[in-house]
Design a protein around this motif. Structure first.
Motif, PDB file in Angstrom:
ATOM      1  N   GLY A 117      14.920 -27.790  17.539  1.00 50.25           N
ATOM      2  CA  GLY A 117      14.711 -27.261  16.196  1.00 50.25           C
ATOM      3  C   GLY A 117      15.746 -27.774  15.216  1.00 50.25           C
ATOM      4  N   ARG A 120      14.897 -31.223  14.323  1.00 51.89           N
ATOM      5  CA  ARG A 120      13.517 -31.343  13.819  1.00 51.89           C
ATOM      6  C   ARG A 120      12.637 -32.179  14.756  1.00 51.89           C
ATOM      7  NH1 ARG A 120      15.865 -32.278   8.195  1.00 51.89           N
ATOM      8  NH2 ARG A 120      16.098 -30.154   7.419  1.00 51.89           N
ATOM      9  N   ALA A 121      12.903 -32.054  16.048  1.00 50.64           N
ATOM     10  CA  ALA A 121      12.055 -32.712  17.046  1.00 50.64           C
ATOM     11  C   ALA A 121      10.837 -31.827  17.287  1.00 50.64           C
ATOM     12  CB  ALA A 121      12.831 -32.908  18.350  1.00 50.64           C
ATOM     13  N   LYS A 122       9.684 -32.457  17.502  1.00 43.12           N
ATOM     14  CA  LYS A 122       8.453 -31.712  17.743  1.00 43.12           C
ATOM     15  C   LYS A 122       8.109 -31.733  19.220  1.00 43.12           C
ATOM     16  CE  LYS A 122       5.857 -34.160  15.006  1.00 43.12           C
ATOM     17  NZ  LYS A 122       4.745 -34.669  14.203  1.00 43.12           N
ATOM     18  N   VAL A 123       7.592 -30.628  19.704  1.00 41.10           N
ATOM     19  CA  VAL A 123       7.073 -30.583  21.070  1.00 41.10           C
ATOM     20  C   VAL A 123       5.677 -31.201  21.037  1.00 41.10           C
ATOM     21  CG1 VAL A 123       6.357 -29.099  22.983  1.00 41.10           C
ATOM     22  CG2 VAL A 123       8.373 -28.488  21.618  1.00 41.10           C
ATOM     23  N   VAL A 124       5.473 -32.264  21.821  1.00 43.45           N
ATOM     24  CA  VAL A 124       4.156 -32.911  21.873  1.00 43.45           C
ATOM     25  C   VAL A 124       3.466 -32.696  23.215  1.00 43.45           C
ATOM     26  CG1 VAL A 124       4.628 -34.607  20.073  1.00 43.45           C
ATOM     27  CG2 VAL A 124       5.162 -35.160  22.458  1.00 43.45           C
ATOM     28  N   PHE A 133       9.502 -34.034  23.828  1.00 39.21           N
ATOM     29  CA  PHE A 133       9.790 -33.938  22.404  1.00 39.21           C
ATOM     30  C   PHE A 133       9.548 -35.287  21.742  1.00 39.21           C
ATOM     31  CE2 PHE A 133      12.767 -30.834  24.320  1.00 39.21           C
ATOM     32  CZ  PHE A 133      12.370 -29.691  23.656  1.00 39.21           C
ATOM     33  N   GLU A 134       9.099 -35.233  20.492  1.00 34.04           N
ATOM     34  CA  GLU A 134       8.997 -36.419  19.643  1.00 34.04           C
ATOM     35  C   GLU A 134      10.050 -36.267  18.561  1.00 34.04           C
ATOM     36  OE1 GLU A 134       6.139 -37.265  16.020  1.00 34.04           O
ATOM     37  OE2 GLU A 134       5.070 -37.594  17.907  1.00 34.04           O
ATOM     38  N   ILE A 135      10.870 -37.289  18.399  1.00 38.67           N
ATOM     39  CA  ILE A 135      11.904 -37.239  17.368  1.00 38.67           C
ATOM     40  C   ILE A 135      11.915 -38.561  16.622  1.00 38.67           C
ATOM     41  CG2 ILE A 135      13.678 -37.880  19.063  1.00 38.67           C
ATOM     42  CD1 ILE A 135      15.660 -36.212  17.315  1.00 38.67           C
TER      43      ILE A 135
END
Length: 170
Positions: A117, A120-124, A133-135
């Motif tokens: 968080g 600002r990495a996204k869970v894919v 995670f995508e960062i």
């Protein structure tokens, strides 16, 4: 060892606009190999509507005179339209994308989500035992994220390589 090899090495981001011809990437990589310089990051993408032109972004390190020689030799290759050293030209933007797989349960899982968080990495993708995670961001940001995830159960990292572009118009 020549005088050129004794100068301090500097990081450079080169962009090379080329015809989308078979073998051009091998020719470009060969220029670096012949001089004993490593390519730290390499990305290639089609940039034209008719699929005839590609842009290659190369991150390398070397003394300024060697980088200048490489740039001059790249410009002499027939399918090369333009070579730019973003590092020399001035302010530019660099970005990279990474997929980072982290295993964990309980507190380490919660901590991995908290750190993600902050970055600002996204869970894919997620399972009961891991996250992917995508960062995206500057290479230093991704390096920092990966270093923190090592402590939390890092399993695997895939990185796209750096793309760069000059700031402003022109």
């Amino acid at each position: 060892m020549s005088m050129l090899d004794e100068r301090p090495s500097e990081r450079h981001v080169l962009t090379v606009t080329v015809d989308n011809d078979p073998g051009i990437l091998a020719k470009i990589a060969g220029l670096f190999t012949a001089r004993g310089y490593n390519i730290d990051s390499l990305t290639v993408a089609d940039i034209s509507e008719n699929h005839r032109v590609s842009r290659i972004t190369i991150v390398t390190q070397g003394p300024p005179q060697v980088i200048d020689q490489i740039q001059a030799q790249l410009e002499r290759l027939i399918p090369v339209h333009k070579v730019e050293d973003l590092t020399e030209l001035g302010p530019h933007v660099e970005r990279e994308l990474a997929l980072v797989k982290v295993a964990g349960r309980g507190d380490s899982r919660v901590e991995a989500m908290r750190v993600a968080g902050v970055f600002r990495a996204k869970v894919v993708d997620t399972t009961t035992q891991s996250f992917v995670f995508e960062i995206t961001g500057a290479p230093a940001k991704i390096d920092s994220f990966v270093a923190l995830m090592r402590e939390l159960g890092l399993v695997e990292v895939g990185r796209t390589g750096i793309v760069g572009m000059m700031r402003g118009v022109g």
